[in-house]
Scaffold this motif. Structure first.
Motif, PDB file in Angstrom:
ATOM      1  N   GLN A   1      -1.662  -2.239  -6.884  1.00  0.00           N
ATOM      2  CA  GLN A   1      -1.590  -3.813  -7.231  1.00  0.00           C
ATOM      3  C   GLN A   1      -0.104  -4.327  -6.940  1.00  0.00           C
ATOM      4  OE1 GLN A   1      -4.163  -5.751  -7.119  1.00  0.00           O
ATOM      5  NE2 GLN A   1      -5.458  -4.075  -6.595  1.00  0.00           N
ATOM      6  N   TRP A   2       0.750  -3.428  -7.486  1.00  0.00           N
ATOM      7  CA  TRP A   2       2.285  -3.863  -7.468  1.00  0.00           C
ATOM      8  C   TRP A   2       2.602  -3.972  -6.092  1.00  0.00           C
ATOM      9  CZ3 TRP A   2       6.498  -1.546  -5.634  1.00  0.00           C
ATOM     10  CH2 TRP A   2       7.683  -2.226  -5.862  1.00  0.00           C
ATOM     11  N   ARG A   3       2.281  -2.885  -5.246  1.00  0.00           N
ATOM     12  CA  ARG A   3       2.838  -2.655  -3.678  1.00  0.00           C
ATOM     13  C   ARG A   3       2.113  -3.860  -3.229  1.00  0.00           C
ATOM     14  NH1 ARG A   3       2.846   3.253  -4.475  1.00  0.00           N
ATOM     15  NH2 ARG A   3       4.700   3.880  -4.271  1.00  0.00           N
ATOM     16  N   ASN A   4       0.749  -4.044  -3.299  1.00  0.00           N
ATOM     17  CA  ASN A   4       0.306  -5.032  -2.328  1.00  0.00           C
ATOM     18  C   ASN A   4       0.771  -6.540  -2.592  1.00  0.00           C
ATOM     19  OD1 ASN A   4      -1.835  -3.458  -1.655  1.00  0.00           O
ATOM     20  ND2 ASN A   4      -3.251  -4.006  -3.257  1.00  0.00           N
ATOM     21  N   HIS A   5       1.301  -6.779  -4.114  1.00  0.00           N
ATOM     22  CA  HIS A   5       1.995  -8.115  -4.107  1.00  0.00           C
ATOM     23  C   HIS A   5       3.345  -8.170  -3.631  1.00  0.00           C
ATOM     24  CE1 HIS A   5       3.114 -11.838  -6.104  1.00  0.00           C
ATOM     25  NE2 HIS A   5       4.182 -11.291  -6.528  1.00  0.00           N
TER      26      HIS A   5
ATOM     27  N   ILE B   1       3.696  -5.690   0.234  1.00  0.00           N
ATOM     28  CA  ILE B   1       2.777  -6.650   1.378  1.00  0.00           C
ATOM     29  C   ILE B   1       2.968  -8.041   1.336  1.00  0.00           C
ATOM     30  CG2 ILE B   1       0.502  -6.805   2.400  1.00  0.00           C
ATOM     31  CD1 ILE B   1       0.052  -4.021   1.553  1.00  0.00           C
ATOM     32  N   GLU B   2       2.586  -8.676   0.389  1.00  0.00           N
ATOM     33  CA  GLU B   2       2.496 -10.030   0.371  1.00  0.00           C
ATOM     34  C   GLU B   2       3.704 -11.004   0.371  1.00  0.00           C
ATOM     35  OE1 GLU B   2       0.085 -11.487  -3.008  1.00  0.00           O
ATOM     36  OE2 GLU B   2      -1.626 -10.275  -2.351  1.00  0.00           O
ATOM     37  N   GLU B   3       4.855 -10.293  -0.462  1.00  0.00           N
ATOM     38  CA  GLU B   3       6.385 -10.895  -0.592  1.00  0.00           C
ATOM     39  C   GLU B   3       7.169 -10.190   0.398  1.00  0.00           C
ATOM     40  OE1 GLU B   3       7.035 -13.440  -2.499  1.00  0.00           O
ATOM     41  OE2 GLU B   3       5.311 -13.502  -3.485  1.00  0.00           O
TER      42      GLU B   3
END
Length: 222
Positions: A77-81, A84-86
């Motif tokens: 979840q940390w990596r996704n945010h 990937i997102e930021e």
């Protein structure tokens, strides 16, 4: 929803910490439920004391299968945010860093807290700033004047900013003692928070477990 092992934990334990409750009430509920939650996590082997069969050491834990899965999900979840997102860049540096790096960053000289020990049992020690905060918090709950309330609040809020001499003087002024035994305490002594370790076959190179995850950023980018 029923899961094996949950039936022995009071239902209220998982419902009482409402996200809409006032912060003080929510924290109070959490403290009351904490023991039940920790026992559940240990019973289901989310985590347990590291090397527990040999007595263990405070601060070291072993993750079981569900604990490892939970940790993996949190990291993902940390990596996704962030990645990937930021669209931030991810790096992973060595866990052990040489003395020169942490000397330059100031950690060798300043990454420390003050400890006080029970004079009758020096195996019992306390972080001076946290103990000072607890004592001031207790005093603020007493029937005190507005002037005393202001004084105790100031001391509590800057407990971790005092020098070794200042915090020693405050402990003496308020006769702060061991919370477990009521015995007198030793003079505050500095305790470096980093874990030292020798590097190399001869052990001549001094290293430390890096104290900050972000340390690698400052080494790899200008």
């Amino acid at each position: 929803l029923k899961l094996p092992g949950l039936e022995t934990v009071p239902r209220r334990s998982f419902l009482s910490c409402s996200p809409f409750a006032p912060p003080i009430v929510a924290m109070s509920e959490f403290e009351r439920n904490r023991k039940d939650l920790e026992e559940l996590c240990k019973r289901r082997f989310f985590f347990r004391q590291g090397s527990e069969i040999y007595g263990g050491v405070a601060g070291f834990f072993t993750y079981g299968p569900p604990g490892c899965a939970l940790k993996t999900n949190i990291i993902q979840q940390w990596r996704n945010h962030f990645v990937i997102e930021e669209q931030l860049m991810e790096i992973e540096d060595a866990y052990i860093m040489p003395h020169a790096v942490l000397k330059a960053s100031g950690h060798v000289d300043r990454f420390s807290d003050f400890l006080v020990r029970d004079v009758a049992d020096e195996k019992k020690f306390f972080r001076a700033d946290k103990l000072l905060e607890d004592v001031m918090e207790a005093k603020l709950k007493e029937n005190i004047s507005a002037e005393q309330k202001k004084e105790f609040t100031v001391i509590k809020n800057q407990a971790d900013a005092y020098s070794q001499e200042d915090i020693a003087a405050i402990f003496k002024k308020y006769d702060i003692r061991s919370p477990d035994s009521g015995n007198a305490l030793t003079e505050p002594e500095p305790f470096n928070l980093m874990f030292p370790t020798p590097i190399g076959p001869s052990g001549m190179i001094q290293g430390f477990l890096r104290p900050e995850t972000a340390q690698g950023i400052f080494l790899n980018y200008k």
